[in-house]
Design a protein around this motif. Sequence first.
Motif, PDB file in Angstrom:
ATOM      1  N   VAL A   1      -1.994  72.043  85.371  1.00  0.00           N
ATOM      2  CA  VAL A   1      -1.821  70.672  84.907  1.00  0.00           C
ATOM      3  C   VAL A   1      -0.381  70.428  84.471  1.00  0.00           C
ATOM      4  CG1 VAL A   1      -2.477  69.030  83.103  1.00  0.00           C
ATOM      5  CG2 VAL A   1      -4.239  70.396  84.247  1.00  0.00           C
TER       6      VAL A   1
ATOM      7  N   THR B   1      -5.852  67.402  88.868  1.00  0.00           N
ATOM      8  CA  THR B   1      -5.496  67.954  87.560  1.00  0.00           C
ATOM      9  C   THR B   1      -6.062  67.116  86.433  1.00  0.00           C
ATOM     10  OG1 THR B   1      -3.380  66.767  87.663  1.00  0.00           O
ATOM     11  CG2 THR B   1      -3.393  69.073  88.382  1.00  0.00           C
ATOM     12  N   GLU B   2      -6.140  65.808  86.652  1.00  0.00           N
ATOM     13  CA  GLU B   2      -6.743  64.961  85.624  1.00  0.00           C
ATOM     14  C   GLU B   2      -8.219  65.305  85.431  1.00  0.00           C
ATOM     15  OE1 GLU B   2      -5.974  60.989  86.843  1.00  0.00           O
ATOM     16  OE2 GLU B   2      -3.880  60.982  86.151  1.00  0.00           O
TER      17      GLU B   2
ATOM     18  N   GLU C   1      -4.559  75.008  82.597  1.00  0.00           N
ATOM     19  CA  GLU C   1      -3.538  74.349  81.759  1.00  0.00           C
ATOM     20  C   GLU C   1      -2.160  74.454  82.410  1.00  0.00           C
ATOM     21  OE1 GLU C   1      -1.788  74.552  77.187  1.00  0.00           O
ATOM     22  OE2 GLU C   1      -3.474  75.828  77.802  1.00  0.00           O
TER      23      GLU C   1
ATOM     24  N   GLN D   1     -11.586  70.704  80.895  1.00  0.00           N
ATOM     25  CA  GLN D   1     -10.970  71.953  80.414  1.00  0.00           C
ATOM     26  C   GLN D   1     -11.792  72.615  79.313  1.00  0.00           C
ATOM     27  OE1 GLN D   1      -6.904  71.421  79.354  1.00  0.00           O
ATOM     28  NE2 GLN D   1      -6.491  73.606  79.092  1.00  0.00           N
TER      29      GLN D   1
ATOM     30  N   THR E   1       2.059  70.526  87.484  1.00  0.00           N
ATOM     31  CA  THR E   1       1.876  69.349  88.339  1.00  0.00           C
ATOM     32  C   THR E   1       2.585  68.142  87.732  1.00  0.00           C
ATOM     33  OG1 THR E   1      -0.242  70.191  89.155  1.00  0.00           O
ATOM     34  CG2 THR E   1       0.199  67.843  89.438  1.00  0.00           C
ATOM     35  N   ARG E   2       2.436  67.978  86.425  1.00  0.00           N
ATOM     36  CA  ARG E   2       3.129  66.869  85.757  1.00  0.00           C
ATOM     37  C   ARG E   2       4.646  67.045  85.868  1.00  0.00           C
ATOM     38  NH1 ARG E   2      -0.508  66.452  80.238  1.00  0.00           N
ATOM     39  NH2 ARG E   2      -2.233  65.222  81.156  1.00  0.00           N
TER      40      ARG E   2
ATOM     41  N   GLU F   1      -8.321  68.654  83.713  1.00  0.00           N
ATOM     42  CA  GLU F   1      -7.954  68.519  82.305  1.00  0.00           C
ATOM     43  C   GLU F   1      -9.121  67.940  81.506  1.00  0.00           C
ATOM     44  OE1 GLU F   1      -4.158  66.893  79.693  1.00  0.00           O
ATOM     45  OE2 GLU F   1      -4.637  65.955  81.624  1.00  0.00           O
TER      46      GLU F   1
ATOM     47  N   THR G   1      -2.463  65.237  91.294  1.00  0.00           N
ATOM     48  CA  THR G   1      -2.558  64.603  89.979  1.00  0.00           C
ATOM     49  C   THR G   1      -3.989  64.215  89.675  1.00  0.00           C
ATOM     50  OG1 THR G   1      -0.303  63.755  90.186  1.00  0.00           O
ATOM     51  CG2 THR G   1      -1.722  62.698  88.569  1.00  0.00           C
TER      52      THR G   1
END
Length: 507
Positions: free
Chosen positions: A308, A286-287, A305, A293, A311-312, A290, A283
């Motif tokens: 992300v 990915t944050e 994308e 990005q 993963t969420r 993001e 997480t």
Amino acid sequence: MSGAAKRAILAGLGWTSLRLRLVVVFGMVALTAAVSASGIAYWLNREAVLTRTQDAALGDFRQQMQNRAASLPARPTESELQTTAEQMAGGTAGYSVLLLGERAAGKPIVGASDPDLFTLDDVPAQLRDAVNEQPHLFWVRTQRGNTPYLVAGTRIVGGGPTGYLFKSLDQERQDLNSLAWSLGIATALALAGSALLAQAAATTVLKPVQRLGQAARQLGEGKLDTRLQVSGTDELADLSRTFNNAAESLEKKMADMSAREESSRRFVADMSHELRTPLTALTAVTEILEGEQDTLDPMIAPAVELVVSETRRLNDLVENLMEVTRFDAGTARLVLDDVDVADQVTACIDARAWLDAVELDAERGIMARLDPRRLDVILANLIGNALKHGGSPVRVAVRTEGEELVIEVRDHGPGIPEEVLPHVFDRFYKASASRPRSEGSGLGLSIAMENALIHGGGITAANSTDGDGGAVFVLRLPRDASGISPEGHGRPGQERDTEQGEAGDAR
């Protein structure tokens, strides 16, 4: 009349009781037997009494006619007829006599032993005709008032007077009435005895059945160690042994299932906990991705994308699994607080940026004592599901019905197929087999229902019937859940829950 109505009437009359039916059956059998036996006994005794009295009177009357009436001259006087009739009636037979003769051709004379009691008018015309036609002894039973009588007649062969007998059967009637009363009392006693016998038989038969019913109820309540004491070798004992074997087998299977379920629950909980650490790292990564990005190479931006998004999704799935294990283990608790429901719904919608897609119909000031976090989870799942499968606008209406809080979530989509409606709150249920990898995990509505149930409420799903189409989910919760479930002692938010709307694949 329907079968249910008949059963209701029989239940109201108590006819569904096996004990009552046994008593009634025993009583009917005893009553039939007693009435039949009493009727036969009464008939036989009646014939015997009347025949004995009748034969005695007729035999004595025949003898008197031969000994006394036959000795009268062919043209007797009225005085001779009177005297002979009195002599004939003076015996022990206890009857009256009427002698009919002629003092000249065509001039009949009558001599009666008791003119006030017995006259020629008391002789039936049919009997007189029979006596006049043949010289035999004829008799009939007749009645005057409430008293039965025996009337008989004969004439002397070769010329002589015609004699008639008149005997009261009142004493025999009284004897037969006494016999009827005695038989009636005997029938009543037989009926009462049969009822007592039926009670004893019912107790003997039903006591094991009642024990079996009680044991079955205990087994249904989850007391799987329930067993029956077996004694004897009859059918009921065999039934008890069968019940014990079935209960033992069920207890063993339930123990095995519980062990497997506990193992599965522990595996899911352990797996979810183990996944949390790498998910936390993923997480964080990915944050960062993001946030960068916009500066990434356009060739790898779609892949970032996707990472992300997945993963969420994985994070939501793990959180949902954790919550499910808490519900299954019975460790989920309410953390109650007094909330303004309109504010709570508004906060839920605003936190997920749904303000433009949701129409809210809720008055401020509707207070309820609930778990705010769990209410947020319920609303997020219901509204998110409506937005995903029904499309905007989604209408949320809040109202109260007595001490109950009602929140209605309505969309304007195609609705829910009838075959899907019974399963919308099932875990991992997805209506379309062609979308097994849809964005939802199929847990959102199940978790919403669990959160409603822990409050002492529930959720119903249906299709709109007002012509606009769409699905309607109705959440009902008590306005004060304090007396339903124990409050948690931690801080609000101590147990992590599903913070995002889990839309699931209900449709």
